[in-house]
Write an enzyme that holds these catalytic residues in place. Structure first.
Site, PDB file in Angstrom:
ATOM      1  N   GLY A 110      -9.124  21.929  25.117  1.00 56.94           N
ATOM      2  CA  GLY A 110      -9.424  23.054  24.227  1.00 56.94           C
ATOM      3  C   GLY A 110     -10.852  23.008  23.699  1.00 56.94           C
ATOM      4  N   CYS A 136       4.822  20.441  23.296  1.00 57.59           N
ATOM      5  CA  CYS A 136       3.777  20.429  22.262  1.00 57.59           C
ATOM      6  C   CYS A 136       4.423  20.292  20.892  1.00 57.59           C
ATOM      7  CB  CYS A 136       2.928  21.683  22.341  1.00 57.59           C
ATOM      8  SG  CYS A 136       3.901  23.186  22.374  1.00 57.59           S
ATOM      9  N   GLY A 196      -3.036  23.647  26.307  1.00 57.07           N
ATOM     10  CA  GLY A 196      -3.139  22.304  26.870  1.00 57.07           C
ATOM     11  C   GLY A 196      -3.607  21.330  25.811  1.00 57.07           C
ATOM     12  N   SER A 197      -4.221  20.246  26.257  1.00 54.61           N
ATOM     13  CA  SER A 197      -4.619  19.187  25.331  1.00 54.61           C
ATOM     14  C   SER A 197      -5.796  19.632  24.460  1.00 54.61           C
ATOM     15  CB  SER A 197      -5.020  17.946  26.133  1.00 54.61           C
ATOM     16  OG  SER A 197      -6.080  18.298  27.002  1.00 54.61           O
ATOM     17  N   THR A 198      -5.981  18.940  23.357  1.00 54.13           N
ATOM     18  CA  THR A 198      -7.107  19.238  22.472  1.00 54.13           C
ATOM     19  C   THR A 198      -8.436  18.948  23.180  1.00 54.13           C
ATOM     20  OG1 THR A 198      -5.766  18.886  20.524  1.00 54.13           O
ATOM     21  CG2 THR A 198      -8.123  18.606  20.235  1.00 54.13           C
ATOM     22  N   ALA A 252      10.908  27.120  19.584  1.00 49.84           N
ATOM     23  CA  ALA A 252      10.576  28.267  18.724  1.00 49.84           C
ATOM     24  C   ALA A 252      11.132  29.545  19.344  1.00 49.84           C
ATOM     25  CB  ALA A 252       9.068  28.371  18.580  1.00 49.84           C
ATOM     26  N   GLU A 295      -4.156  27.087  22.221  1.00 52.37           N
ATOM     27  CA  GLU A 295      -2.847  26.506  21.872  1.00 52.37           C
ATOM     28  C   GLU A 295      -2.868  25.070  22.358  1.00 52.37           C
ATOM     29  OE1 GLU A 295      -0.427  27.942  20.264  1.00 52.37           O
ATOM     30  OE2 GLU A 295      -0.961  30.055  20.360  1.00 52.37           O
ATOM     31  N   LEU A 296      -3.161  24.144  21.439  1.00 51.78           N
ATOM     32  CA  LEU A 296      -3.450  22.777  21.889  1.00 51.78           C
ATOM     33  C   LEU A 296      -2.414  21.778  21.381  1.00 51.78           C
ATOM     34  CD1 LEU A 296      -7.282  23.181  21.270  1.00 51.78           C
ATOM     35  CD2 LEU A 296      -5.967  23.756  23.321  1.00 51.78           C
TER      36      LEU A 296
HETATM   37  P1  NAD Z   1      -4.257  19.462  30.030  1.00 55.09           P
HETATM   38  O1  NAD Z   1      -5.181  19.747  28.900  1.00 55.09           O
HETATM   39  O2  NAD Z   1      -4.499  18.276  30.852  1.00 55.09           O
HETATM   40  O3  NAD Z   1      -4.256  20.722  31.051  1.00 55.09           O
HETATM   41  C1  NAD Z   1      -3.881  22.008  30.630  1.00 55.09           C
HETATM   42  C2  NAD Z   1      -4.534  23.036  31.527  1.00 55.09           C
HETATM   43  O4  NAD Z   1      -5.944  23.042  31.278  1.00 55.09           O
HETATM   44  C3  NAD Z   1      -4.384  22.754  33.018  1.00 55.09           C
HETATM   45  O5  NAD Z   1      -4.205  23.958  33.705  1.00 55.09           O
HETATM   46  C4  NAD Z   1      -5.725  22.104  33.382  1.00 55.09           C
HETATM   47  O6  NAD Z   1      -6.071  22.245  34.743  1.00 55.09           O
HETATM   48  C5  NAD Z   1      -6.664  22.889  32.493  1.00 55.09           C
HETATM   49  N1  NAD Z   1      -7.911  22.209  32.126  1.00 55.09           N
HETATM   50  C6  NAD Z   1      -8.104  20.913  31.817  1.00 55.09           C
HETATM   51  N2  NAD Z   1      -9.382  20.689  31.455  1.00 55.09           N
HETATM   52  C7  NAD Z   1     -10.015  21.894  31.527  1.00 55.09           C
HETATM   53  C8  NAD Z   1     -11.344  22.324  31.265  1.00 55.09           C
HETATM   54  N3  NAD Z   1     -12.297  21.472  30.880  1.00 55.09           N
HETATM   55  N4  NAD Z   1     -11.638  23.639  31.433  1.00 55.09           N
HETATM   56  C9  NAD Z   1     -10.689  24.503  31.818  1.00 55.09           C
HETATM   57  N5  NAD Z   1      -9.406  24.149  32.106  1.00 55.09           N
HETATM   58  C10 NAD Z   1      -9.075  22.860  31.946  1.00 55.09           C
HETATM   59  O7  NAD Z   1      -2.785  19.465  29.412  1.00 55.09           O
HETATM   60  P2  NAD Z   1      -1.396  19.101  30.109  1.00 55.09           P
HETATM   61  O8  NAD Z   1      -1.312  17.635  30.328  1.00 55.09           O
HETATM   62  O9  NAD Z   1      -1.133  20.015  31.258  1.00 55.09           O
HETATM   63  O10 NAD Z   1      -0.374  19.530  28.944  1.00 55.09           O
HETATM   64  C11 NAD Z   1      -0.085  18.751  27.833  1.00 55.09           C
HETATM   65  C12 NAD Z   1      -0.883  19.189  26.623  1.00 55.09           C
HETATM   66  O11 NAD Z   1      -0.704  20.583  26.385  1.00 55.09           O
HETATM   67  C13 NAD Z   1      -0.391  18.512  25.355  1.00 55.09           C
HETATM   68  O12 NAD Z   1      -1.494  18.165  24.568  1.00 55.09           O
HETATM   69  C14 NAD Z   1       0.442  19.592  24.683  1.00 55.09           C
HETATM   70  O13 NAD Z   1       0.600  19.427  23.298  1.00 55.09           O
HETATM   71  C15 NAD Z   1      -0.345  20.807  25.029  1.00 55.09           C
HETATM   72  N6  NAD Z   1       0.456  22.021  24.930  1.00 55.09           N
HETATM   73  C16 NAD Z   1       0.249  22.829  23.848  1.00 55.09           C
HETATM   74  C17 NAD Z   1       1.021  23.958  23.686  1.00 55.09           C
HETATM   75  C18 NAD Z   1       0.842  24.850  22.494  1.00 55.09           C
HETATM   76  O14 NAD Z   1       1.333  25.974  22.528  1.00 55.09           O
HETATM   77  N7  NAD Z   1       0.172  24.424  21.445  1.00 55.09           N
HETATM   78  C19 NAD Z   1       1.992  24.284  24.648  1.00 55.09           C
HETATM   79  C20 NAD Z   1       2.152  23.449  25.746  1.00 55.09           C
HETATM   80  C21 NAD Z   1       1.374  22.311  25.874  1.00 55.09           C
END
Ligand code: NAD
Length: 510
Positions: free
Chosen positions: A246, A297, A241-243, A460, A263-264
């Site tokens: 993470g 991402c 998810g987002s940085t 990928a 994986e952010l």
């Molecule tokens: P997000 O960070 O909002 O949410 C991702 C997940 O994390 C969700 O399930 C959410 O409920 C959970 N979450 C959020 N805050 C949390 C916390 N404090 N503790 C535990 N869980 C938490 O991201 P999004 O909007 O769903 O996705 C987009 C982001 O994900 C982008 O930044 C993208 O680059 C990244 N992403 C990275 C990869 C990679 O492999 N590097 C792959 C896919 C998406």
């Protein structure tokens, strides 16, 4: 024309049209949450989110399953994963349709996503016979020294909305053959795709008399994700998810000295040199920036173009952008679907506005589409912005189809611009000049986890280790030897001599 809700359209619909606590390995006794499609604003259904009591129940049942699962030989675990892969083969079309409708990516990409699930299952099956450890020569006579890999136990998987099923499968299938039991917390924006996976797998568990707690799902927002991350019963948290997310998860897991795999976010660039084959580069750029509506991402967000070819590249890009068909992702003639929700549209508008304040010039795009076909309010026009590379907005990941066009004079400068952002996921160069390509791939080149030549940043293969450096989190998933993150290494020394020699020649005479 209103799209038919896929839950009423295909064979998987009945078990999860309305979801509450169930026998099928997911829990939810909390509030109901309505899930609305970004495609046409239609309601998919309602899900009940998990409470902390639900999470504890899931963990208990996962622990019971874990004991049974760890005892199975790895190739036997691989055989179950083989059956899971086949179950996904049978449901590829339906599941792809559901992903498209729930998340908004094109049908082609959704089917591709399910194909990734199938492919990682195949990879994991082979891996189940290749979880190799090394042997070393002991410095002590008649001693055998080697390392072996054991399962970790429970693995928590937190995933993002943009890959509703593939990223979970990368983690879950590898983790399963490694002997772990997974608890999946999918994005709160795409729970139905996750529930569909749960149902597909359930068929395999029932056929093989395996415990329900082997494949677990908890639905909810960041609060339940945070509860999962901080729980000491979870041996590894793999979070995508987002940085921002993470950093929170990393701190919470580190506070209990647990393991995390992150994986952010990315902020991926392509360098276009004067020796680039533009026939290859232009489609790669457009797919990278516009595919999945810029919500990968690995989406291309920055284009670093040599000043001599800048006018040609820009002209070709504008022509290509004007040909992009925007509309329902369920219509395979469209290139681009909606953003995930109206909040994402607000972020698109705000990023463009900030770019304009930072000397950015919009060359095409900057429009939220309206009209009948676009009434969900989530459709935008892909946007090209000419902007100085040091503009603060260029350093940020905006999850939308916005491509920043930057110029450079020397390759050194281009690489410096490429590397100056905080994220380090994917990168690419287009050139037919061998020296340029090799410089980019050398230690003086890209600082990203993925570096491509004459291929764009996005998309990928599962066979490679996937992940990135710096604020992308440093984790690696999927292929190569990424499996090692899901196991614990044990170094073993066995003495079959009649003496007790100590290491480093130490004498301890009694
Ligand atoms: P997000 O960070 O909002 O949410 C991702 C997940 O994390 C969700 O399930 C959410 O409920 C959970 N979450 C959020 N805050 C949390 C916390 N404090 N503790 C535990 N869980 C938490 O991201 P999004 O909007 O769903 O996705 C987009 C982001 O994900 C982008 O930044 C993208 O680059 C990244 N992403 C990275 C990869 C990679 O492999 N590097 C792959 C896919 C998406």
């Amino acid at each position: 024309m209103k799209t038919v809700n896929p839950l009423h359209r295909f064979s998987l619909r009945s078990p999860y049209a309305s979801v509450s606590t169930g026998r099928k390995g997911w829990r939810g006794e909390g509030d109901s949450r309505a899930i609305v499609s970004p495609v046409d604003g239609g309601k998919l259904g309602e899900v009940k989110v998990a409470t902390s009591i639900d999470l504890n129940k899931v963990i208990q049942s996962a622990r019971i399953a874990s004991k049974i699962w760890m005892d199975k030989p790895a190739p036997e675990r691989g055989d179950i994963v083989r059956q899971i892969g086949n179950a996904f083969r049978n449901h590829k079309e339906d599941l792809g349709y559901l992903i498209s409708y729930e998340m908004g990516k094109s049908l082609q990409e959704s089917w591709g996503e399910v194909q990734e699930v199938i492919d990682i299952c195949d990879f994991a099956v082979g891996l189940s016979r290749q979880l190799y450890g090394l042997t070393m020569h002991s410095e002590r006579a008649d001693h055998r020294m080697y390392e072996q890999w054991h399962p970790l136990g429970l693995v928590g998987i937190i995933s993002a909305f943009n890959f509703p099923v593939a990223v979970w499968a990368w983690n879950a299938m590898i983790s399963l053959v490694c002997g772990n039991v997974c608890i999946w917390k999918p994005s709160e924006k795409t729970p139905f795709s996750a529930l569909a996976c749960q149902h597909i797998i359930q068929e395999v568990l029932e056929d093989n008399d395996l415990p329900e707690g082997l494949i677990n799902l908890i639905i909810g927002d960041r609060r339940i994700g945070a509860a999962l991350a901080s729980n000491p019963a979870i041996d590894l948290i793999s979070a995508t998810g987002s940085t921002v997310m993470g950093k929170q998860v990393a701190q919470s897991v580190a506070a209990r000295l647990g393991k995390s795999l992150l994986e952010l976010g990315g902020n991926n660039a392509i360098i276009i040199t004067p020796d680039a084959d533009l026939q290859l580069a232009i489609p790669a750029i457009v797919f990278g920036a516009v595919g999945t509506s810029g919500q990968r991402c690995t989406s291309t967000r920055r284009l670093i173009i040599h000043k001599d070819i800048y006018p040609t590249v820009v002209e070709k890009l504008i022509t290509a952008y004007h040909q992009i068909k925007i509309g329902s992702p369920l219509d395979i003639n469209n290139h681009m679907g909606p953003l995930i929700d109206v909040h994402a549209v607000e972020k698109y508008k705000s990023a463009i506005h900030q770019a304009q304040l930072q000397k950015g010039k919009v060359l095409t795009g900057n429009e939220v589409l309206s009209g009948h076909e676009y009434h969900s309010g989530c459709y935008v026009r892909p946007t090209l912005i000419q902007i100085p590379s040091h503009a603060p907005i260029v350093q940020e990941e905006t999850f939308a189809p916005i491509l920043y066009l930057l110029t450079y004079h020397s390759l050194e400068e281009a690489i410096e611009i490429q590397n100056e952002v905080k994220q380090g996921l994917s990168s690419a160069i287009f050139t037919l000049n061998m020296r340029e390509a090799e410089t980019f791939l050398s230690h003086r080149g890209s600082d990203c986890g993925i570096a491509n030549v004459n291929i764009g940043t996005s998309g990928a293969e599962i066979g490679g280790a996937f992940g990135g450096e710096k604020e992308t989190g440093g984790g690696r998933e999927s292929g190569s030897d990424s499996w090692k993150a899901y196991m614990r290494r044990q170094t073993c020394t066995s003495n079959w001599s009649k003496k007790l020699p100590l290491a480093q020649g130490i004498k301890f005479n009694l």
